[in-house]
Design a protein around this motif. Structure first.
Motif, PDB file in Angstrom:
ATOM      1  N   THR A 127       0.824  -1.206   0.000  1.00  0.00           N
ATOM      2  CA  THR A 127       0.000   0.000   0.000  1.00  0.00           C
ATOM      3  C   THR A 127       0.849   1.243   0.000  1.00  0.00           C
ATOM      4  O   THR A 127       0.615   2.185  -0.751  1.00  0.00           O
ATOM      5  CB  THR A 127      -0.924   0.015   1.226  1.00  0.00           C
ATOM      6  N   VAL A 128       1.888   1.262   0.825  1.00  0.00           N
ATOM      7  CA  VAL A 128       2.762   2.422   0.873  1.00  0.00           C
ATOM      8  C   VAL A 128       3.550   2.547  -0.418  1.00  0.00           C
ATOM      9  O   VAL A 128       3.817   3.640  -0.911  1.00  0.00           O
ATOM     10  CB  VAL A 128       3.710   2.337   2.084  1.00  0.00           C
ATOM     11  N   LEU A 129       3.904   1.388  -0.996  1.00  0.00           N
ATOM     12  CA  LEU A 129       4.657   1.419  -2.245  1.00  0.00           C
ATOM     13  C   LEU A 129       3.884   2.101  -3.359  1.00  0.00           C
ATOM     14  O   LEU A 129       4.464   2.705  -4.259  1.00  0.00           O
ATOM     15  CB  LEU A 129       5.016  -0.011  -2.668  1.00  0.00           C
ATOM     16  N   LEU A 130       2.545   1.980  -3.318  1.00  0.00           N
ATOM     17  CA  LEU A 130       1.746   2.613  -4.351  1.00  0.00           C
ATOM     18  C   LEU A 130       1.752   4.135  -4.203  1.00  0.00           C
ATOM     19  O   LEU A 130       1.395   4.854  -5.122  1.00  0.00           O
ATOM     20  CB  LEU A 130       0.300   2.106  -4.275  1.00  0.00           C
ATOM     21  N   ILE A 131       2.157   4.613  -3.024  1.00  0.00           N
ATOM     22  CA  ILE A 131       2.185   6.045  -2.782  1.00  0.00           C
ATOM     23  C   ILE A 131       3.560   6.621  -3.038  1.00  0.00           C
ATOM     24  O   ILE A 131       3.726   7.716  -3.567  1.00  0.00           O
ATOM     25  CB  ILE A 131       1.737   6.340  -1.328  1.00  0.00           C
TER      26      ILE A 131
ATOM     27  N   SER B  39       1.864  -0.632 -11.193  1.00  0.00           N
ATOM     28  CA  SER B  39       0.798   0.334 -10.914  1.00  0.00           C
ATOM     29  C   SER B  39       1.242   1.759 -11.235  1.00  0.00           C
ATOM     30  O   SER B  39       0.424   2.613 -11.589  1.00  0.00           O
ATOM     31  CB  SER B  39       0.364   0.231  -9.452  1.00  0.00           C
ATOM     32  N   ASP B  40       2.542   2.030 -11.133  1.00  0.00           N
ATOM     33  CA  ASP B  40       3.050   3.364 -11.461  1.00  0.00           C
ATOM     34  C   ASP B  40       2.936   3.673 -12.944  1.00  0.00           C
ATOM     35  O   ASP B  40       2.822   4.835 -13.343  1.00  0.00           O
ATOM     36  CB  ASP B  40       4.508   3.503 -11.033  1.00  0.00           C
TER      37      ASP B  40
ATOM     38  N   ARG C 286       2.976   8.670 -12.203  1.00  0.00           N
ATOM     39  CA  ARG C 286       4.218   8.598 -11.437  1.00  0.00           C
ATOM     40  C   ARG C 286       5.372   8.097 -12.296  1.00  0.00           C
ATOM     41  O   ARG C 286       6.495   8.572 -12.194  1.00  0.00           O
ATOM     42  CB  ARG C 286       4.039   7.691 -10.218  1.00  0.00           C
ATOM     43  N   ALA C 287       5.116   7.093 -13.115  1.00  0.00           N
ATOM     44  CA  ALA C 287       6.126   6.602 -14.056  1.00  0.00           C
ATOM     45  C   ALA C 287       5.780   7.114 -15.448  1.00  0.00           C
ATOM     46  O   ALA C 287       4.605   7.163 -15.826  1.00  0.00           O
ATOM     47  CB  ALA C 287       6.176   5.086 -14.046  1.00  0.00           C
ATOM     48  N   VAL C 288       6.802   7.491 -16.202  1.00  0.00           N
ATOM     49  CA  VAL C 288       6.580   8.015 -17.549  1.00  0.00           C
ATOM     50  C   VAL C 288       7.263   7.098 -18.555  1.00  0.00           C
ATOM     51  O   VAL C 288       8.280   6.472 -18.260  1.00  0.00           O
ATOM     52  CB  VAL C 288       7.127   9.446 -17.679  1.00  0.00           C
ATOM     53  N   LYS C 289       6.700   7.030 -19.733  1.00  0.00           N
ATOM     54  CA  LYS C 289       7.249   6.169 -20.780  1.00  0.00           C
ATOM     55  C   LYS C 289       8.236   6.947 -21.640  1.00  0.00           C
ATOM     56  O   LYS C 289       7.940   8.049 -22.115  1.00  0.00           O
ATOM     57  CB  LYS C 289       6.140   5.598 -21.656  1.00  0.00           C
TER      58      LYS C 289
ATOM     59  N   TYR D 109      13.578  -3.704 -14.189  1.00  0.00           N
ATOM     60  CA  TYR D 109      12.339  -4.471 -14.271  1.00  0.00           C
ATOM     61  C   TYR D 109      11.155  -3.716 -13.682  1.00  0.00           C
ATOM     62  O   TYR D 109      11.300  -2.781 -12.899  1.00  0.00           O
ATOM     63  CB  TYR D 109      12.488  -5.836 -13.612  1.00  0.00           C
ATOM     64  N   ILE D 110       9.988  -4.147 -14.119  1.00  0.00           N
ATOM     65  CA  ILE D 110       8.708  -3.612 -13.654  1.00  0.00           C
ATOM     66  C   ILE D 110       8.066  -4.690 -12.788  1.00  0.00           C
ATOM     67  O   ILE D 110       7.979  -5.851 -13.186  1.00  0.00           O
ATOM     68  CB  ILE D 110       7.801  -3.257 -14.840  1.00  0.00           C
ATOM     69  N   ALA D 111       7.639  -4.318 -11.591  1.00  0.00           N
ATOM     70  CA  ALA D 111       7.190  -5.299 -10.606  1.00  0.00           C
ATOM     71  C   ALA D 111       5.695  -5.217 -10.358  1.00  0.00           C
ATOM     72  O   ALA D 111       5.107  -4.138 -10.276  1.00  0.00           O
ATOM     73  CB  ALA D 111       7.932  -5.083  -9.284  1.00  0.00           C
ATOM     74  N   SER D 112       5.081  -6.400 -10.226  1.00  0.00           N
ATOM     75  CA  SER D 112       3.679  -6.500  -9.828  1.00  0.00           C
ATOM     76  C   SER D 112       3.516  -7.754  -8.977  1.00  0.00           C
ATOM     77  O   SER D 112       4.361  -8.664  -9.031  1.00  0.00           O
ATOM     78  CB  SER D 112       2.767  -6.566 -11.065  1.00  0.00           C
TER      79      SER D 112
END
Length: 445
Positions: free
Chosen positions: A16-20, A317-318, A323-326, A370-373
Motif C-alpha cells: 500500500t505504501v509502495l503505491l504512494i 501500478s506506477d 508517477r512513471a513516464v514512458k 524491471y517492472i514489478a507486480s
C-alpha cells in the motif's frame, strides 16, 4: 547469526505504501522479545516443531523460534565442469534454517551471512564513452586471463526444492541434482546427422519422466518480497530424453505454477508446449528505439520515475498513473525524452557508473531493469518477508501445509511425513549459486 535482541533492521514498505511512494526503503527500530536458544542443532535434519503461537512473517526473530532446533548448513558453489560457475566455485554461504508448524501452516526461518545487500539487478546506466545506454551484467565479468573486470549486479536469492508425492526417484539419492542436467552434453537433432554439443552456457532442469515433478520455491530478495511473497514454481520433464534423446542441456522443465502442457512442438527438439501464465511478477523494463528517431536501433529503458533515487524497480501500478513516464525518444547523445520532460545523463554522474571501474558502484539515479507486480493464484502460495541486517539476511516465510493445488505442482505436507529437500543461496549473481543437498524435513508430533 544475530540474536533477536533489539536491533536496527531494514524493512520494506507494505504494498500500500509502495503505491504512494516509489522504490525506497525505511529504517525502523524494532523491539524483539529476548530469545533463549537451545543447542539442539543438526547438519542434516530440519525438525519442525508444532506451535500454538505462530510467528508473524515480518523478518524479526520472535520468541516462538527459540523452540525450533537449527539446521546448520554450508551451501557451497559446485563446479559443474563446464565453466558456468567460474569465479564463484567453492564460495560458501553458511546458513541456518528453522521450522515450525500448526494445524494449517508451516513456517520457515532462514538466516545467512552476507554483508552486501544486492537488490539492484542489471540496472540501466549511461556510458559516456559510447554515448549509449547499457545494463550491468548479472554476474561477475572476467577477461581471458580470469581476472575480474566488473562485479556482478545479480540478486540475492534463496531456493528450496521438494519431491512432489515422491514422484522423482532420483531425488532420494540426489535431491536437487536429480533434475539438474548441467553436467552433460546433448544431441542436437536440428541438423542431419545429429551433432553432440557441449552444454557450456546453461543448466536447465528437467526430471526423468512424464509423471515426475519437483516443487521449486524461489525467494527473490529484491523483487517478490516487495509484496511479501516468494515465487512458487515447479519442474517437470519437459519432454526429456525419452522424447528428444537429449542427455542434458536443452530441455527446460522449470515453470511457474498454474501453467500446464498444451501440446508438443512439431520441430526438434519436440518439447511440450505450455499454456501462457497470467500477467504477474516482473517483466523487463526495456524497449528498442532509433537514435534521433531515424538512426540505429538501440535498447533503452521503457519506463522511469523521474528523479527517483536508489530505485531498483518500477511498480506496474506506477505505469498506469502519472508517477512513471514512458520513454518515447533517445538522442544520439543519450538524452531520453518523455511526454513533458527529458533526462540528460551527461550532466553529472547520477545515471552513470561511479568509482572504480571493476568494483565501483552506480549513480543514485540509474534506472531499474524491471517492472514489478504482485504474484497471483498458484504462484502466490508462499508469504515471505526478508530483512537485510547489515551483515546478513533474515528470511521468514510460510505456506499452507496443503495448498489448493490440483495440478500436482505443490508439495503436500499435511501427512506430516518426512520430506527430503535441497537448499540454494545466490549472492549477487544470476546462475551461480551455492547448494546443499541431502537434507530432510521432519515433523515433531
Amino acid at each position: 547469526m544475530k540474536s533477536s535482541s533489539s536491533r536496527l533492521i531494514l524493512l520494506f514498505f507494505s504494498f500500500t505504501v509502495l503505491l504512494i511512494y516509489n522504490a525506497s526503503c525505511e529504517y525502523k527500530t524494532q523491539e524483539v522479545a529476548p530469545v533463549v536458544e537451545k543447542d539442539q542443532s543438526s547438519t542434516t535434519e530440519l525438525v519442525a516443531i508444532k506451535t500454538t503461537t505462530p510467528p508473524a512473517i515480518d523478518g524479526s526473530i520472535e520468541a516462538a523460534w527459540a523452540t525450533a532446533p537449527m539446521l546448520k548448513l554450508t551451501p557451497t558453489v559446485p563446479d559443474p565442469g563446464n565453466g558456468l560457475f567460474s569465479g564463484y566455485i567453492n564460495d560458501k554461504m553458511p546458513t541456518t534454517l528453522r521450522a515450525l508448524y500448526d494445524d494449517n501452516t508451516i513456517y520457515f526461518l532462514a538466516e545467512y551471512a552476507d554483508n552486501t545487500k544486492s537488490v539492484q539487478v542489471t540496472p540501466w546506466y549511461f556510458n559516456p564513452a559510447t554515448k549509449l545506454w547499457a545494463q550491468e551484467g548479472t554476474s561477475k565479468s572476467f577477461d581471458q586471463n580470469g581476472v575480474m573486470t566488473r562485479i556482478g549486479f545479480g540478486e540475492d536469492k534463496i531456493a528450496m526444492l521438494w519431491n512432489i508425492d515422491a514422484s522423482t526417484p532420483k531425488f532420494v539419492s540426489q535431491t536437487c541434482y536429480a533434475s539438474c542436467h548441467v553436467f552433460t552434453p546433448y544431441l542436437d537433432y536440428s541438423v542431419t546427422p545429429a551433432v553432440q554439443r557441449a552444454n557450456a552456457t546453461s543448466g536447465n532442469h528437467y526430471t526423468g519422466g512424464i509423471n515426475e515433478k519437483i516443487d521449486m520455491w524461489w525467494g527473490h530478495l529484491g523483487r517478490d518480497v516487495i509484496f511479501d511473497q516468494m515465487d512458487d514454481n515447479y519442474q517437470d520433464w519437459a519432454g526429456g530424453p525419452a522424447v528428444t534423446n537429449l542427455t542434458g542441456g536443452n530441455a527446460n522443465g522449470r515453470h511457474v505454477d498454474d501453467i500446464v502442457v498444451s501440446g508438443t512442438s512439431t520441430t526438434w527438439p519436440n518439447r511440450p508446449t505450455y499454456t501462457a501464465a497470467k500477467p504477474q511478477g516482473t517483466i523487463n523494463n526495456r524497449q528498442s528505439l532509433k537514435l534521433d528517431g531515424t538512426g540505429a536501433a538501440v535498447n533503452v529503458p521503457m519506463w522511469v520515475v523521474p528523479n527517483a533515487t536508489n530505485a531498483y524497480y518500477v511498480l506496474a501500478s506506477d505505469t498506469l498513473s502519472n508517477r512513471a513516464v514512458k520513454i518515447t525518444k533517445v538522442s544520439s547523445t543519450g538524452i531520453l525524452s518523455y511526454n513533458g520532460g527529458s533526462i540528460d545523463p551527461t550532466v553529472g554522474t547520477d545515471y552513470q557508473r561511479i568509482g572504480d571501474a571493476v568494483t565501483g558502484g552506480i549513480g543514485p539515479k540509474v534506472i531499474p531493469s524491471y517492472i514489478a507486480s504482485p504474484l497471483i493464484d498458484g504462484r502466490a502460495d508462499i508469504t515471505c518477508k526478508a530483512v537485510h541486517t547489515g551483515s546478513g539476511w533474515v528470511v521468514e516465510y510460510k505456506r499452507a501445509l496443503k495448498t489448493k493445488d490440483v495440478l500436482k505442482q505443490d508439495i503436500d505436507f499435511s501427512s506430516l511425513t518426512d520430506q527430503q529437500f535441497g537448499f540454494a543461496v545466490w549472492d549477487q549473481s544470476n546462475n551461480q549459486h551455492a547448494i546443499h543437498t541431502d537434507l530432510v524435513l521432519k515433523f515433531k508430533k
